[in-house]
Design a protein around this motif. Structure first.
Motif, PDB file in Angstrom:
ATOM      1  N   LEU A  86       0.786  -1.237   0.000  1.00 14.72           N
ATOM      2  CA  LEU A  86       0.000   0.000   0.000  1.00 14.72           C
ATOM      3  C   LEU A  86       0.816   1.285   0.000  1.00 14.72           C
ATOM      4  N   PRO A  87       1.868   1.409   0.799  1.00 18.01           N
ATOM      5  CA  PRO A  87       2.551   2.700   0.895  1.00 18.01           C
ATOM      6  C   PRO A  87       2.952   3.252  -0.478  1.00 18.01           C
ATOM      7  N   GLY A  88       2.438   4.454  -0.785  1.00 17.45           N
ATOM      8  CA  GLY A  88       2.770   5.123  -2.034  1.00 17.45           C
ATOM      9  C   GLY A  88       1.968   4.674  -3.244  1.00 17.45           C
ATOM     10  N   SER A  89       1.073   3.719  -3.084  1.00 17.66           N
ATOM     11  CA  SER A  89       0.306   3.206  -4.228  1.00 17.66           C
ATOM     12  C   SER A  89      -0.974   4.012  -4.442  1.00 17.66           C
ATOM     13  N   ARG A  90      -1.612   3.833  -5.596  1.00 14.44           N
ATOM     14  CA  ARG A  90      -2.895   4.505  -5.855  1.00 14.44           C
ATOM     15  C   ARG A  90      -3.956   4.034  -4.878  1.00 14.44           C
ATOM     16  N   TYR A  91      -3.852   2.794  -4.422  1.00 19.42           N
ATOM     17  CA  TYR A  91      -4.814   2.273  -3.444  1.00 19.42           C
ATOM     18  C   TYR A  91      -4.664   3.014  -2.119  1.00 19.42           C
ATOM     19  N   ASP A  92      -3.429   3.271  -1.733  1.00 21.44           N
ATOM     20  CA  ASP A  92      -3.155   4.018  -0.510  1.00 21.44           C
ATOM     21  C   ASP A  92      -3.729   5.428  -0.623  1.00 21.44           C
ATOM     22  N   LYS A  93      -3.556   6.048  -1.783  1.00 22.41           N
ATOM     23  CA  LYS A  93      -4.073   7.409  -2.013  1.00 22.41           C
ATOM     24  C   LYS A  93      -5.589   7.448  -1.839  1.00 22.41           C
ATOM     25  N   VAL A  94      -6.287   6.465  -2.389  1.00 24.86           N
ATOM     26  CA  VAL A  94      -7.751   6.415  -2.286  1.00 24.86           C
ATOM     27  C   VAL A  94      -8.172   6.193  -0.837  1.00 24.86           C
ATOM     28  N   LEU A  95      -7.527   5.277  -0.150  1.00 24.69           N
ATOM     29  CA  LEU A  95      -7.891   4.999   1.242  1.00 24.69           C
ATOM     30  C   LEU A  95      -7.682   6.213   2.131  1.00 24.69           C
ATOM     31  N   ARG A  96      -6.575   6.910   1.948  1.00 24.34           N
ATOM     32  CA  ARG A  96      -6.265   8.048   2.819  1.00 24.34           C
ATOM     33  C   ARG A  96      -7.099   9.282   2.486  1.00 24.34           C
ATOM     34  N   SER A  97      -7.394   9.501   1.213  1.00 31.36           N
ATOM     35  CA  SER A  97      -8.160  10.695   0.825  1.00 31.36           C
ATOM     36  C   SER A  97      -9.671  10.471   0.910  1.00 31.36           C
TER      37      SER A  97
ATOM     38  N   GLY B  96     -10.390   3.982 -22.525  1.00 32.23           N
ATOM     39  CA  GLY B  96     -11.217   3.613 -21.383  1.00 32.23           C
ATOM     40  C   GLY B  96     -10.783   4.352 -20.125  1.00 32.23           C
ATOM     41  N   CYS B  97     -11.362   3.982 -19.032  1.00 36.21           N
ATOM     42  CA  CYS B  97     -11.065   4.638 -17.754  1.00 36.21           C
ATOM     43  C   CYS B  97     -11.148   3.603 -16.630  1.00 36.21           C
ATOM     44  N   ARG B  98     -10.238   3.706 -15.682  1.00 32.99           N
ATOM     45  CA  ARG B  98     -10.273   2.871 -14.484  1.00 32.99           C
ATOM     46  C   ARG B  98     -10.616   3.745 -13.293  1.00 32.99           C
ATOM     47  N   SER B  99     -11.411   3.210 -12.405  1.00 30.51           N
ATOM     48  CA  SER B  99     -11.802   3.945 -11.200  1.00 30.51           C
ATOM     49  C   SER B  99     -11.452   3.140  -9.962  1.00 30.51           C
ATOM     50  N   TRP B 100     -10.979   3.852  -8.955  1.00 31.60           N
ATOM     51  CA  TRP B 100     -10.721   3.247  -7.648  1.00 31.60           C
ATOM     52  C   TRP B 100     -11.536   4.023  -6.646  1.00 31.60           C
ATOM     53  N   ARG B 101     -12.206   3.321  -5.797  1.00 34.24           N
ATOM     54  CA  ARG B 101     -12.976   3.987  -4.756  1.00 34.24           C
ATOM     55  C   ARG B 101     -12.925   3.192  -3.488  1.00 34.24           C
ATOM     56  N   ARG B 102     -13.230   3.853  -2.426  1.00 30.46           N
ATOM     57  CA  ARG B 102     -13.213   3.225  -1.118  1.00 30.46           C
ATOM     58  C   ARG B 102     -14.432   2.374  -0.965  1.00 30.46           C
TER      59      ARG B 102
END
Length: 63
Positions: free
Chosen positions: A34-45, A57-63
């Motif tokens: 997780l540290p520094g990853s896009r997943y970490d960014k989504v979880l923290r923000s 296309g488009c990819r989405s990450w959400r909590r």
């Protein structure tokens, strides 16, 4: 769609194997640091993250 489970100390996420794949038959889960990853960014923000793909296309990450 895929689901990630975050470890208790928040250093790693685990993606269970997708149904019908070789990984599923072996019971192998994908581990993602997780540290520094896009997943970490989504979880923290706590905000949606979208990134464009080369094929339009488009990819989405959400909590």
């Amino acid at each position: 769609m895929s689901f990630l489970f975050v470890g208790v100390i928040g250093q790693e996420a685990v993606r269970p194997p997708r149904a019908g794949t070789a990984a599923e038959s072996l019971g192998e889960a994908q581990r993602i640091g997780l540290p520094g990853s896009r997943y970490d960014k989504v979880l923290r923000s706590q905000r949606l993250l979208e990134e464009g793909e080369a094929d339009g296309g488009c990819r989405s990450w959400r909590r």
